[in-house]
Design an enzyme around this catalytic site. Structure first.
Site, PDB file in Angstrom:
ATOM      1  N   GLU A  86       0.792  -1.224   0.000  1.00  0.00           N
ATOM      2  CA  GLU A  86       0.000   0.000   0.000  1.00  0.00           C
ATOM      3  C   GLU A  86       0.827   1.278   0.000  1.00  0.00           C
ATOM      4  OE1 GLU A  86       0.087  -1.415   4.373  1.00  0.00           O
ATOM      5  OE2 GLU A  86      -0.031  -2.305   2.365  1.00  0.00           O
ATOM      6  N   HIS A 110       6.325  -9.330  -4.853  1.00  0.00           N
ATOM      7  CA  HIS A 110       4.910  -9.556  -5.147  1.00  0.00           C
ATOM      8  C   HIS A 110       4.557  -8.622  -6.294  1.00  0.00           C
ATOM      9  CE1 HIS A 110       0.721 -10.398  -4.797  1.00  0.00           C
ATOM     10  NE2 HIS A 110       0.398  -9.362  -4.038  1.00  0.00           N
TER      11      HIS A 110
END
Length: 341
Positions: A86, A110
């Site tokens: 985030e 990721h």
């Protein structure tokens, strides 16, 4: 079905990564595990961190050289971004992108921000992924035992034409070549990872355990017995599954348990559950979940915090704390020490 190709240390140029300067951005679970292993493998690594912060102090206690993120990016050949999904977009735009130059390698563990185009690197930047299939603390603990955690590698942009080789060499340096490395794509890793987390290994399992605990306690059974039956024994079963699939688990359990497994399990996880999974997968593939999560985190994460608090206060957690604090079996030194790593 595509043919499975497993890369091991014997298939990899292990010296390639040692010719690169590596900046690891972040010293959380993955930052800790990967940077420690890189250092022990003889790599040239620094940590890009907020100077004077808690992570900076921890990293220096382990003997790392640290820099500001901006200086680390200027210095490095490879920038491995290991901060939370985030915050990656903002940090990239403000502290990474302005200081990158042609031919560098931007690496992730990721594919979230690349696949959903929250981060869009210039075309002359190599974009690769090395994604251990386990938490960073396990990446470290397995390495120190002479083992490794299996890993995925992927190449998104490859202007230098050696992205796969660099990713494999990096993966080997963190110990993955001891266990096995599989090549994938940013899309496949991102979408399957989110799906697995939400429907099975995190969301599905935790919801199933809480539901089982609630059904037993509502029926008048001891919460301690409920905890042991639906949560504690989960690890024992999963260890068997991890070792040899469902077949090894069913070989080890009683005939009563095996019959109940195969006849009752599909009543709990049946077509309705699969349909819910299909809807979740659609939300992942369309980017709806990514947008929802990003918006939640950018607007103060109040709903996220509310959910965390509700789950912390669930009776299964309170009972578990009481049992674990009194239980002797299975105790050993924790993999995670929040003060140190």
């Amino acid at each position: 079905m595509t043919e499975l190709k497993i890369y091991l240390d014997k298939d990899i140029d292990k010296e390639l990564i040692k010719s690169k300067k590596i900046a690891v951005i972040g010293f959380g679970s993955q930052g800790y595990g990967q940077s420690m292993n890189l250092k022990d493998s003889g790599c040239d690594v620094v940590l890009g961190l907020r100077q004077g912060g808690a992570s900076d102090k921890k990293a220096k206690n382990y003997g790392f050289k640290t820099m500001t993120i901006e200086d680390a990016v200027k210095w490095a050949d490879i920038i491995q971004v290991l901060i939370p999904d985030e915050v990656q977009q903002e940090v990239y735009e403000k502290q990474i992108k302005p200081y990158m130059h042609s031919g560098q390698y931007l690496m992730f563990a990721h594919g979230f921000n690349i696949h959903f185009k929250k981060i869009v690197p210039a075309e002359d930047i190599n974009v690769i992924m090395v994604a251990p299939k386990g938490p960073g603390h396990t990446v470290r603990s397995q390495y120190t035992e002479g083992k490794g955690v299996p890993c995925l590698v992927a190449v998104y942009q490859n202007p230098s034409a050696d992205g796969k080789e660099v990713a494999l060499s990096y993966a080997s340096a963190i110990g993955a070549g001891r266990a096995g490395i599989i090549e994938t794509t940013f899309r496949e890793e991102t979408e399957t990872d989110l799906f697995g987390e939400q429907t099975v290994i995190c969301g599905g399992v935790s919801a199933l355990m809480k539901a089982g605990f609630e059904v037993l306690t509502e029926a008048g059974y001891s919460p301690y017995m409920a905890y042991f039956e639906v949560l504690h024994e989960m690890k024992l079963i999963i260890d068997l599954v991890n070792q040899g699939g469902l077949a090894d688990m069913r070989y080890s359990i009683s005939n009563t348990a095996e019959y109940g497994d195969m006849t009752r399990g599909p009543k709990v996880i049946g077509e309705a559950s699969k349909n819910a999974m299909r809807e979740i997968l659609k939300d992942i593939q369309s980017g709806k979940f990514a947008d929802e999560f990003t918006k939640e985190m950018q607007t103060g994460h109040k709903y996220f915090d509310k959910l965390r608090e509700e789950n912390r206060n669930h009776p299964i957690e309170k009972v578990g704390e009481e049992i674990r604090s009194s239980f002797v079996w299975g105790r050993k030194e924790n993999i995670i020490n929040r003060e140190k790593n």
